[in-house]
Design a protein around this motif. Structure first.
Motif, short mmCIF file in Angstrom:
data_model
loop_
_atom_site.label_atom_id
_atom_site.label_comp_id
_atom_site.label_asym_id
_atom_site.label_seq_id
_atom_site.Cartn_x
_atom_site.Cartn_y
_atom_site.Cartn_z
N ARG A 19 24.36 49.77 24.62
CA ARG A 19 25.51 50.30 25.70
C ARG A 19 25.01 51.93 26.26
O ARG A 19 25.37 52.36 27.35
CB ARG A 19 26.83 50.53 25.11
N LYS A 27 33.45 48.12 26.40
CA LYS A 27 34.44 47.67 27.44
C LYS A 27 34.99 46.45 26.94
O LYS A 27 34.17 45.42 26.72
CB LYS A 27 33.64 47.30 29.01
N ASP A 50 28.48 41.13 27.77
CA ASP A 50 29.83 41.22 27.26
C ASP A 50 30.09 41.39 26.05
O ASP A 50 30.93 42.24 25.51
CB ASP A 50 30.66 39.78 27.64
N GLY A 53 29.85 44.92 25.07
CA GLY A 53 30.73 45.92 25.73
C GLY A 53 30.33 46.59 26.95
O GLY A 53 30.78 47.74 27.19
N ASP A 55 29.58 47.79 30.48
CA ASP A 55 30.09 47.88 31.92
C ASP A 55 29.42 47.41 32.94
O ASP A 55 28.52 48.18 33.32
CB ASP A 55 30.69 49.49 32.22
N LYS A 56 29.59 45.97 33.26
CA LYS A 56 28.87 45.44 34.23
C LYS A 56 29.07 46.11 35.51
O LYS A 56 27.81 45.97 36.33
CB LYS A 56 28.90 43.92 34.26
N ALA A 57 30.32 46.70 35.89
CA ALA A 57 30.20 47.18 37.11
C ALA A 57 29.44 48.27 37.57
O ALA A 57 28.63 48.61 38.60
CB ALA A 57 31.90 47.37 37.51
N ALA A 58 29.41 49.18 36.44
CA ALA A 58 28.51 50.49 36.53
C ALA A 58 27.23 49.91 36.45
O ALA A 58 26.25 50.62 36.97
CB ALA A 58 28.97 51.30 35.45
N GLU A 304 30.30 40.81 37.40
CA GLU A 304 30.02 41.82 38.46
C GLU A 304 28.44 42.03 38.97
O GLU A 304 28.09 42.47 39.76
CB GLU A 304 30.31 43.17 37.79
#
Length: 381
Positions: A19, A27, A50, A53, A55-58, A304
């Protein structure tokens, strides 16, 4: 081999590194993400991101391929307002709908127990939810409404904390998952795609509830017909439909068991790999590409990173970019170039049904084009 506690600590440390460090909070996985993950169990990239955790959008924004996936702010506000209306007055209307659609033989819910589920952190809320379910199971005879309970589900070696809209305990002690959505039921029916998505999401909650029930003696029955609550027609009045999720539950359970465990995927990565959006674009791209992905067009509505994976899939000429049904029909032909070569007779085993079908299609196409050219040059009568 290190003891399990040491292994778990090492895995948590490794996932924190992925991460971007222990200072980056993970996340949380939700049922929507798990349903999408179960629909594409061969995607190690999504399983690892996933599970860690990330943040796939970022991450997608940092890769230069931002996704529009997700609900709009307007939809979120409208959905929250509708949910508050449904659960108002101690859940009177929600319980009336549950009695009407699922349990007419039971006594009407004139009043219900609504336990306090507040606790510190997801693990605390999970324990408090299990305690409330246990107490309701040990004292049947009335209705109990659990508002936003917290459930835990082990997914490929990573614990996911899930929060259904509600869980109802019936007078006979059985449990029902409630899904509250803001899309309308028009004349008793709704958009099949949206109902299907809600059913897959609810199936994840059913699986998590079954794990809780298995720890009780005797084990309460988890109903496989969930209560889907939506606005009626074009109003804001709630109505409901009973949706059987047995098929979705079976498929989701099977797919989740097929997921490669997160620690196995992480162990195959080079040391020092990180998915921190703060990294330079080239280094971040190399890190993402180090994890194999399985792209399909369906990912565009559920992941994402779909735009990034689609671009890479197209660059590689992978037939998966054309959809799973096409990929299934082509057998061992995995790239568009392989398909074209087989159709031209330049490669492939003529005894392969996929190759034979491609060559037959190519021959028919050539005949049709020749006939069209002949018709263009033919003199008018």
């Amino acid at each position: 081999m290190p003891p399990p506690r040491t292994q778990g600590k090492a895995l948590r440390h490794r996932l924190a590194e992925l991460r971007g460090g222990p200072q980056v909070p993970p996340k949380a996985l939700d049922a929507r993400a798990l349903a999408a993950l179960a629909a594409n169990p061969g995607c190690g990239r999504r399983a690892l991101l996933d599970g860690a955790g990330v943040d796939k959008a970022a991450l997608a924004r940092a890769l230069g391929a931002p996704s529009a996936f997700g609900q709009s702010q307007f939809a979120l506000v409208r959905g929250n307002a509708f949910e508050a209306k449904v659960k108002g007055d101690g859940g009177t209307e929600l319980l009336r709908l549950a009695h009407e659609r699922l349990d007419r033989a039971a006594e009407p819910p004139t009043e219900a127990l609504v336990p306090d589920l507040t606790a510190a952190g997801p693990a605390g809320r999970t324990a408090r939810t299990e305690l409330a379910l246990r107490e309701a199971a040990e004292n049947p005879g009335g209705w109990t409404l659990l508002d936003h309970p917290m459930l835990a589900l082990d997914v490929a070696g990573s614990v996911a904390f899930l929060e259904p809209d509600a869980v109802i305990v019936h007078p006979d002690g059985s449990w029902t998952v409630v899904e509250i959505k803001s899309f309308p039921l028009l004349d008793g029916a709704a958009d099949p795609a949206k109902v299907g998505a809600a059913a897959r999401q609810a199936a994840v909650y059913v699986l998590a509830l079954e794990e809780v029930a298995a720890r009780l003696d005797p084990a309460p029955r988890v109903r496989h017909r969930i209560l889907l609550v939506c606005p009626k027609d074009f109003s804001n009045l709630p109505t409901a439909s009973a949706v059987d999720v047995r098929k979705q539950r079976a498929v989701t359970a099977r797919q989740l068991t097929r997921l490669t465990r997160v620690e196995d995927i992480a162990a195959a990565l080079p040391d020092g790999v990180s998915f921190s959006p703060e990294l330079p674009a080239e280094e971040l791209t190399a890190a993402v590409e180090a994890v194999p992905a399985t792209y399909a067009p369906e990912c565009l509505s559920s992941c994402e990173l779909a735009f990034h994976c689609r671009d890479r899939s197209r660059e590689a000429g992978a037939v998966t970019a054309l959809g799973r049904p096409v990929r299934a029909e082509l057998g061992g032909l995995t790239t568009v170039e392989d398909v074209l070569a087989a159709a031209r007779g330049e490669a492939g085993d003529a005894g392969d049904p996929a190759v034979a079908a491609l060559r037959r299609a190519a021959a028919l196409r050539a005949e049709a084009l020749e006939a069209a050219r002949a018709a263009e040059v033919a003199p008018c009568p």
